[in-house]
Design an enzyme around this catalytic site. Structure first.
Site, PDB file in Angstrom:
ATOM      1  N   LYS A  13      34.191  45.854   2.510  1.00 27.17           N
ATOM      2  CA  LYS A  13      33.846  44.542   1.934  1.00 27.17           C
ATOM      3  C   LYS A  13      32.680  44.670   0.953  1.00 27.17           C
ATOM      4  CE  LYS A  13      32.959  42.717   5.995  1.00 27.17           C
ATOM      5  NZ  LYS A  13      33.197  43.917   6.813  1.00 27.17           N
ATOM      6  N   ARG A  88      31.791  34.726  10.634  1.00 28.94           N
ATOM      7  CA  ARG A  88      32.190  35.699  11.644  1.00 28.94           C
ATOM      8  C   ARG A  88      32.585  35.040  12.966  1.00 28.94           C
ATOM      9  NH1 ARG A  88      28.967  40.176   9.144  1.00 28.94           N
ATOM     10  NH2 ARG A  88      29.497  42.106  10.209  1.00 28.94           N
ATOM     11  N   ARG A 127      28.710  56.522   6.584  1.00 33.91           N
ATOM     12  CA  ARG A 127      28.099  55.639   5.590  1.00 33.91           C
ATOM     13  C   ARG A 127      26.621  55.970   5.409  1.00 33.91           C
ATOM     14  NH1 ARG A 127      28.958  49.248   5.880  1.00 33.91           N
ATOM     15  NH2 ARG A 127      27.971  49.425   7.927  1.00 33.91           N
ATOM     16  N   ARG A 159      22.140  53.517   8.680  1.00 34.47           N
ATOM     17  CA  ARG A 159      21.770  52.306   9.412  1.00 34.47           C
ATOM     18  C   ARG A 159      21.771  52.554  10.912  1.00 34.47           C
ATOM     19  NH1 ARG A 159      25.598  47.693   6.839  1.00 34.47           N
ATOM     20  NH2 ARG A 159      25.640  47.119   9.036  1.00 34.47           N
ATOM     21  N   ARG A 170      30.345  47.023  17.724  1.00 37.41           N
ATOM     22  CA  ARG A 170      30.605  46.114  16.602  1.00 37.41           C
ATOM     23  C   ARG A 170      32.100  45.855  16.436  1.00 37.41           C
ATOM     24  NH1 ARG A 170      28.110  49.392  12.244  1.00 37.41           N
ATOM     25  NH2 ARG A 170      28.573  47.742  10.753  1.00 37.41           N
TER      26      ARG A 170
END
Ligand code: ADP
Ligand code: ADP
Ligand code: ZN
Length: 215
Positions: A13, A88, A127, A159, A170
């Protein structure tokens, strides 16, 4: 052009929204980026949000609803917006409906980027992120200079919530709280599915074909 980019964590996204925002000159509104900026600056909001974010939990709805309502009333949204990471939950989607009605900017489409769980884990665990909002992948989308952002030159970091156990959490939260919004927006006739498995470029052209209809 008023769109939500929807999909699980790691679907792409943020990567797509950044490019789309440039291509269509409309703002990219990422609630995750806004929250992380607050965490870095140590604001009250950031202090409150961090406890949830580090564990892979959702920040409470009332916090997010206030935040998005303020952001959408800023002047740059008159020409449209790309929402990334919001809504969400069903209460967030209900609140969004009310806010958009008030500012007369109803949604054109909810673009649902579909990617398998196995691929999501690979994407999230590789990532690397920059404070400017750019993200890279060590194998799939590496920066020109290892460890540094192409755009601003700052150091990249991993992160806290991109660690394996938090990634699993998550994805579970996504399945439980966020995925039901696919039915919600299907009922409203707004969902458009996109195959997110291909390259960044191929996903981008699929999304542009959809967004070009709303120019
Ligand atoms: P990703 O892009 O990997 O899905 P985000 O940057 O969108 O992650 O979000 C990171 C974290 O910020 C979430 O796990 C959650 O804790 C918090 N967050 C972001 N957006 C929302 C939201 N709309 N509602 C609740 N929490 C949110
Ligand atoms: P999201 O905002 O949905 O959580 P990101 O845009 O941050 O997802 O992408 C998650 C990771 O996957 C990043 O490391 C990014 O570089 C990488 N990525 C994004 N799109 C693709 C793609 N089409 N193919 C391979 N990797 C991708
Ligand atoms: Zn950067």
């Amino acid at each position: 052009m008023n769109v939500v980019l929807f999909g699980p964590p790691g679907a792409g996204k943020g990567t797509q929204a950044k490019e789309l925002a440039k291509h269509y000159t409309i703002p990219h509104i990422s609630t995750g980026d806004i929250l992380r900026a607050n965490v870095r600056e140590g604001t009250d909001l950031g202090i409150r949000a961090r406890k949830y974010m580090d564990k892979g939990e959702l920040v409470p709805d009332e916090v997010l609803i206030g935040l998005i309502s303020n952001r959408l009333s800023e002047p740059d949204c008159v020409s449209g917006y790309i929402l990334d990471g919001y809504p969400r939950t069903v209460p967030q989607a209900d609140a969004l409906r009310g806010i958009l009605e008030q500012i007369s900017k109803p949604l054109d489409a909810v673009v649902n980027i579909e990617v398998s769980d196995e691929e999501l884990v690979k994407r999230l665990s590789g990532r690397r992120s920059c404070n400017c909002g750019e993200s890279y992948h060590i194998a799939f989308n590496p920066p020109q200079k290892e460890g540094y952002c192409n755009v601003c030159g700052n150091d990249l970091y991993q992160r806290e919530d991109d660690m394996e156990e938090v990634i699993r959490q998550r994805l579970a939260v996504y399945n439980d709280k966020t995925k039901p919004l696919i039915d919600y927006y299907t009922d409203m006739g707004l969902i458009v599915n996109v195959d997110g498995a291909g390259s960044v470029e191929s996903v981008f052209s699929q999304i542009c074909r959809i967004m070009d209809q709303y120019k």
